[in-house]
Design an enzyme around this catalytic site. Structure first.
Site, PDB file in Angstrom:
ATOM      1  N   SER A  50       0.849  -1.200   0.000  1.00 38.31           N
ATOM      2  CA  SER A  50       0.000   0.000   0.000  1.00 38.31           C
ATOM      3  C   SER A  50       0.883   1.248   0.000  1.00 38.31           C
ATOM      4  O   SER A  50       2.098   1.153   0.239  1.00 38.31           O
ATOM      5  CB  SER A  50      -0.888   0.003   1.247  1.00 38.31           C
ATOM      6  OG  SER A  50      -0.064   0.177   2.386  1.00 38.31           O
ATOM      7  N   ASP A  82      -0.948  -1.349  -3.979  1.00 33.71           N
ATOM      8  CA  ASP A  82      -2.329  -1.520  -3.531  1.00 33.71           C
ATOM      9  C   ASP A  82      -2.926  -0.144  -3.218  1.00 33.71           C
ATOM     10  O   ASP A  82      -2.305   0.662  -2.510  1.00 33.71           O
ATOM     11  CB  ASP A  82      -2.309  -2.403  -2.268  1.00 33.71           C
ATOM     12  CG  ASP A  82      -3.696  -2.819  -1.826  1.00 33.71           C
ATOM     13  OD1 ASP A  82      -4.578  -2.981  -2.687  1.00 33.71           O
ATOM     14  OD2 ASP A  82      -3.884  -3.011  -0.601  1.00 33.71           O
ATOM     15  N   ASP A 104      -6.756   3.809  -7.284  1.00 39.48           N
ATOM     16  CA  ASP A 104      -8.041   3.798  -6.583  1.00 39.48           C
ATOM     17  C   ASP A 104      -8.599   5.209  -6.540  1.00 39.48           C
ATOM     18  O   ASP A 104      -8.324   5.983  -5.636  1.00 39.48           O
ATOM     19  CB  ASP A 104      -7.864   3.250  -5.164  1.00 39.48           C
ATOM     20  CG  ASP A 104      -9.168   3.314  -4.383  1.00 39.48           C
ATOM     21  OD1 ASP A 104     -10.207   3.683  -4.976  1.00 39.48           O
ATOM     22  OD2 ASP A 104      -9.151   3.012  -3.175  1.00 39.48           O
ATOM     23  N   GLU A 134     -10.812   0.613  -9.620  1.00 39.40           N
ATOM     24  CA  GLU A 134     -11.845   0.270  -8.622  1.00 39.40           C
ATOM     25  C   GLU A 134     -13.111   1.061  -8.871  1.00 39.40           C
ATOM     26  O   GLU A 134     -13.072   2.261  -9.148  1.00 39.40           O
ATOM     27  CB  GLU A 134     -11.343   0.544  -7.203  1.00 39.40           C
ATOM     28  CG  GLU A 134     -12.425   0.250  -6.160  1.00 39.40           C
ATOM     29  CD  GLU A 134     -11.969   0.405  -4.715  1.00 39.40           C
ATOM     30  OE1 GLU A 134     -10.800   0.109  -4.414  1.00 39.40           O
ATOM     31  OE2 GLU A 134     -12.798   0.842  -3.898  1.00 39.40           O
ATOM     32  N   HIS A 180     -12.823  -3.584   4.138  1.00 36.87           N
ATOM     33  CA  HIS A 180     -11.464  -3.654   4.690  1.00 36.87           C
ATOM     34  C   HIS A 180     -11.509  -3.751   6.217  1.00 36.87           C
ATOM     35  O   HIS A 180     -12.461  -3.294   6.833  1.00 36.87           O
ATOM     36  CB  HIS A 180     -10.668  -2.407   4.286  1.00 36.87           C
ATOM     37  CG  HIS A 180     -10.384  -2.348   2.814  1.00 36.87           C
ATOM     38  ND1 HIS A 180     -10.970  -1.426   1.992  1.00 36.87           N
ATOM     39  CD2 HIS A 180      -9.590  -3.097   2.027  1.00 36.87           C
ATOM     40  CE1 HIS A 180     -10.532  -1.610   0.748  1.00 36.87           C
ATOM     41  NE2 HIS A 180      -9.704  -2.621   0.737  1.00 36.87           N
ATOM     42  N   GLY A 214     -10.795  -6.507   0.700  1.00 36.07           N
ATOM     43  CA  GLY A 214     -11.443  -6.698   2.000  1.00 36.07           C
ATOM     44  C   GLY A 214     -11.857  -8.136   2.220  1.00 36.07           C
ATOM     45  O   GLY A 214     -12.947  -8.410   2.710  1.00 36.07           O
ATOM     46  N   ALA A 215     -10.968  -9.075   1.881  1.00 35.60           N
ATOM     47  CA  ALA A 215     -11.372 -10.479   1.836  1.00 35.60           C
ATOM     48  C   ALA A 215     -10.736 -11.342   2.924  1.00 35.60           C
ATOM     49  O   ALA A 215     -10.732 -12.563   2.818  1.00 35.60           O
ATOM     50  CB  ALA A 215     -11.058 -11.051   0.452  1.00 35.60           C
ATOM     51  N   SER A 216     -10.218 -10.720   3.970  1.00 37.32           N
ATOM     52  CA  SER A 216      -9.670 -11.535   5.060  1.00 37.32           C
ATOM     53  C   SER A 216     -10.792 -12.337   5.704  1.00 37.32           C
ATOM     54  O   SER A 216     -11.924 -11.855   5.826  1.00 37.32           O
ATOM     55  CB  SER A 216      -9.004 -10.634   6.115  1.00 37.32           C
ATOM     56  OG  SER A 216      -7.683 -10.322   5.719  1.00 37.32           O
ATOM     57  N   SER A 259      -5.615  -7.881   6.610  1.00 37.73           N
ATOM     58  CA  SER A 259      -5.923  -7.982   8.047  1.00 37.73           C
ATOM     59  C   SER A 259      -5.495  -9.322   8.628  1.00 37.73           C
ATOM     60  O   SER A 259      -4.969  -9.385   9.746  1.00 37.73           O
ATOM     61  CB  SER A 259      -7.426  -7.774   8.279  1.00 37.73           C
ATOM     62  OG  SER A 259      -7.802  -6.485   7.856  1.00 37.73           O
TER      63      SER A 259
HETATM   64  P1  13P Z   1      -8.573  -7.092   4.451  1.00 39.13           P
HETATM   65  O1  13P Z   1      -8.620  -5.954   5.412  1.00 39.13           O
HETATM   66  O2  13P Z   1      -9.853  -7.863   4.437  1.00 39.13           O
HETATM   67  O3  13P Z   1      -7.420  -7.981   4.662  1.00 39.13           O
HETATM   68  O4  13P Z   1      -8.441  -6.471   2.986  1.00 39.13           O
HETATM   69  C1  13P Z   1      -7.189  -6.056   2.502  1.00 39.13           C
HETATM   70  C2  13P Z   1      -7.330  -5.355   1.204  1.00 39.13           C
HETATM   71  O5  13P Z   1      -8.308  -5.450   0.508  1.00 39.13           O
HETATM   72  C3  13P Z   1      -6.190  -4.539   0.777  1.00 39.13           C
HETATM   73  O6  13P Z   1      -6.448  -3.856  -0.393  1.00 39.13           O
END
Ligand code: 13P
Length: 311
Positions: A50, A82, A104, A134, A180, A214-216, A259
């Site tokens: 990031s 990212d 983004d 995005e 996220h 946001g896929a954790s 995450s």
């Molecule tokens: P998480 O917070 O779900 O891990 O998402 C990370 C993410 O999408 C980084 O771009």
């Protein structure tokens, strides 16, 4: 091997019905844990950095660490920016050896998002770098927005088609209910994703790689360790693994994980500091943390994303 773009990995992932993990790294230690897992499982991998992590690591250190990984290993590794929040940052990363950048501009209006994304695409493509855009509000279900529209703040399939056509991007991050951070859903709320929207987008954009942010999944055992040793995420809820498997079997070719890495890495450091308070060799604390990252990423690759053996 040298660093690669995500082009070939996404083509294979799309056709093979699996996804590639994009793992957020904040330091070389975490990067080594991620790479070790990818090497062990023979999986292609995306190292995601990031803007904040880039500042922390310094671009030259980030680049050289990724180059070292590519030199040492014979699996495809992409170095990805990212959530690049500005055109300038994306251009800097293109100039600095990244093989993939995300612009983004989703917080801007549709036309501004298109204009900024298009500018990055022109710059990046001329230099052999791929671009992720995005569209939609990825905070999704966490927002208390009540709307009549079937699509609400999620990505509208028609907008997605126009966005892809007018920007020339290589992959698109969409909003279907992921968020996220460690709290994807409110306590008591049933986790759900809008697979109907994903399906509509895929039908309108055949063979086009979709990205899930946001896929954790916030694994329970790792969260318990994190909280037991002073962490403060009591009711964290992630995306159920079953939903990630489903997304990976559809048009989602890249799944972002940040995450889960933090929960693993810092949970283990907290634990080691508590259990071995008198040690002062950094490695005593950091090595188990790196191993925890490696184990978690190995599990994701083998049991959730399905990219093991695809290198
Ligand atoms: P998480 O917070 O779900 O891990 O998402 C990370 C993410 O999408 C980084 O771009």
């Amino acid at each position: 091997m040298s660093l690669v773009t995500t082009k070939e990995m996404f083509e294979k992932a799309y056709n093979g019905g699996y996804a590639i993990g994009a793992f957020n790294v904040d330091n070389v230690d975490i990067m080594q844990g991620v790479i070790a897992a990818a090497v062990k499982t023979r999986s292609p991998v995306i190292i995601a950095i990031s803007g904040g992590a880039l500042k922390y690591m310094h671009p030259a250190y980030a680049r050289h660490a990724a180059l070292a990984a590519a030199e040492e290993c014979d699996i495809p590794i992409a170095l990805h920016l990212d959530h690049g929040k500005s055109v300038d940052l994306c251009k800097q990363c293109v100039d600095n050896g990244f093989t993939s950048v995300m612009i983004d501009a989703s917080a801007y209006d549709f036309e501004t998002n298109i204009a900024m994304t298009r500018e990055v695409v022109e710059y990046a493509h001329a230099r052999g770098v791929v671009v992720e855009g995005e569209l939609g509000a990825i905070a999704g279900i966490e927002d208390d927005v009540v709307v009549d529209d079937k699509y609400g703040s999620f990505t509208h399939p028609d907008d997605a088609v126009e966005f892809v056509r007018r920007t020339g991007i290589d992959s698109l991050a969409i909003a279907i209910g992921t968020a996220h951070g460690a709290y994807k859903f409110k306590p008591g709320q049933k986790p759900q994703l809008r697979f109907d929207i994903l399906q509509e987008i895929s039908a309108k954009l055949p063979e086009f790689p979709i990205v899930l942010h946001g896929a954790s999944s916030v694994p329970r055992d790792r969260l318990d360790t994190f909280n037991r040793y002073g962490g403060q995420l009591p009711d964290a809820i992630g995306i159920p693994e079953e939903m990630l498997r489903q997304a990976a079997s559809m048009s989602v070719c890249k799944i972002n994980v940040g995450s889960d890495i933090r929960i693993c890495y810092f949970g283990e450091i907290r634990k080691m500091c508590a259990l071995k308070p008198n040690k002062f060799e950094g490695r005593e604390y950091l090595e188990p943390a790196r191993t925890a990252v490696e184990e978690m990423v190995t599990y994701k690759i083998e049991k959730v994303f399905g990219s093991a053996g695809k290198a």
